[in-house]
Design an enzyme around this catalytic site. Sequence first.
Site, PDB file in Angstrom:
ATOM      1  CB  SER A 153      77.117  56.018  20.216  1.00  0.00           C
ATOM      2  OG  SER A 153      75.803  56.331  19.802  1.00  0.00           O
TER       3      SER A 153
ATOM      4  CD  GLU B  32      77.985  47.168   6.672  1.00  0.00           C
ATOM      5  OE1 GLU B  32      78.952  46.641   6.080  1.00  0.00           O
ATOM      6  OE2 GLU B  32      78.013  47.474   7.885  1.00  0.00           O
TER       7      GLU B  32
ATOM      8  CE  LYS C 180      78.261  53.024  12.860  1.00  0.00           C
ATOM      9  NZ  LYS C 180      77.808  51.638  12.884  1.00  0.00           N
TER      10      LYS C 180
END
Lengths: 393, 267
Positions: free
Chosen positions: A374, A107, A85
């Site tokens: 990830s 969000e 991210k």
Amino acid sequence: MKHDGRFGRYGGCFVPEILVPALEQLEAAFLEAEADPAFAAELEELLTTYAGRPTPLTRCRNLAAGTPARIYLKREDLLHGGAHKTNQVLAQGLLAKRMGKRRLIAETGAGQHGVATALAGALFGLETQIYMGADDVARQQLNVFRMELMGAKVIPVTAGGRTLKDSVNEALRDWTASFADTHYLLGTAAGPHPFPTMVRQFQRVIGKEARAQVLAVEGRLPDAVVACVGGGSNAIGMFSDFVPDEGVRLIGVEAAGKGLNGHEHGATILRGSHGILHGTETLVLQDSDGQVSDSWSISAGLDYPAVGPEHAWLKESGRAEYVGVEDDDALAAFQALARSEGIIPAFESAHALAHAMKLAQEATEESVIVVNLSGRGDKDMAQAVKLLQPEAA
Amino acid sequence: MSRYAQMFQRLHQRAEGAFGGFLMLGDPDVATSVTLLDAVVEGGADMVEVGIPFSDPVADGPVIQAAADRALRAGVRVDDCFGLIRQFRAKHPAVPVGILTYANLLAARGRDKFMADAAGAGADSILVADVPSIEAAPYAAAAQAAGLELVMIAAPNTPEPVIRRIAELSGGYTYCVARAGVTGTSAALALDHDRLFAMLAEAGAPPPVLGFGISYPDQVAEALASGTAGVIAGSALVKLGADARALVQLVSAMKRATALPNGERER
């Protein structure tokens, strides 16, 4: 708009008219930034000196022992922030600054994208508000505290089913009134154009590095590249540079939750149907009227009833394949990696890993599999204790 | 001539603005919904706008979200909504009915079939809240094929090329939003619409009707004085819940406020 944001019949820009100027401004800023060496240089500096890129490609020494396969892990778990991210929040944060915005909204499900956005807000000096389902706020106190520690304000969402999709709805509603001074830092490669394209471009560094790294160590391209798919940002980032390599299988792993035959899963590509949600035409988990269903997964990051439109297209065009991994198998892979390699993956990444382990078991000849790891599992510890040591929790 | 065109002509002769009342179909249940729709007409509404409930209404504020939730929790289906429109049409043959909903419901039923079923039930128009002008062309074509008018949204920040597309693709009326943001009541309207109304008129777009935030009769008069052909109140009506008497009273108070001052008639 310069582009229509279509991937085959998927994608597009389905938002109230009043938001279109905000998306046009964003597209223009994104295209301008992409062409600006100064933007690339600043992002590169941040990715290197702040986030910790390039991330290593780690060969598993034990996980695939006894099989003819070699499994490599692309270590996005080692990034600052603990997951891929960070790549795109830094890029979108820079864009927000370029556009002269003073505020970020985002969000979040269990809190990962909220934490990532909070770090970008702190770094770039932008006021930050995170929409998070009220139940998640109660369940994920540590992540709420992390966000607050970095100066973000967390707003509990009580509308609808109080899930991630309701948090996206609230962020979109906020943005329709606030776009003049606010950037919506959408967390995945979904949403209205230009988000799916932009987020892919900001995440494709993962696949670009991985491709060069695997070529360097193996002297050839991998047989398969595997990544988990919720909204699809880590997978699209991993896949993009491999798309032209036709011999490389691209495999997206969806959350099969408690089983694909029930309703408690997040397998949008495998079980969804054509629809329009959160600004994009894509595959959606829904009933026959088009009312959107609640999804389910052990991992919050895969618990989303739609998917990025480019994945819907990669599936339809046949270039990528998508499979499901159930909660229990993801949890087993989570434990296996911890035990065999000393690496604790995020529950999301454990889904990809579980499928890679299956491929290795089934391999009849030498093969090379690259998994996008990830994120790291620190965030999942409390849940893992409850699941694995219920008597201790 | 369409029901909207007939309505605007009639109102023009009477020197009145149009008052449109919005309700969510099936809120709180199908039977009560029938009574409430009748109450809006009894109160004097010139046109009725009806929501078909969707699980993820991103253009709506808390009041209308809650109405959609109530309807969905009561088990209301899209077919029930078309049934309500059919009943309404039988009872009120001259009142224009517009559907307000979201694109996913059209995608699920098939866009052409949804439009045909809506027209078959007796609806006059459809506004798809999350279909902006850049995505509107196939929706306009499907609406036209079905005999529905596609209503589109314009805002003070809508640029001129979009206004021209609205003029080209839409019919019935132009839904003008009174402010940025989602549906809902608010104390003050930002009536900075002169430029927008002028551009719409210049482009030959359908008559402007102002919505988003109309809560009190005073605001109706104020909005009409700003040059709109009509107003729509939604959240203020929905807030009254299942109280049909209160609904009749509020609608009639708002409708009374649509009388244009002397001299406005020839404008």
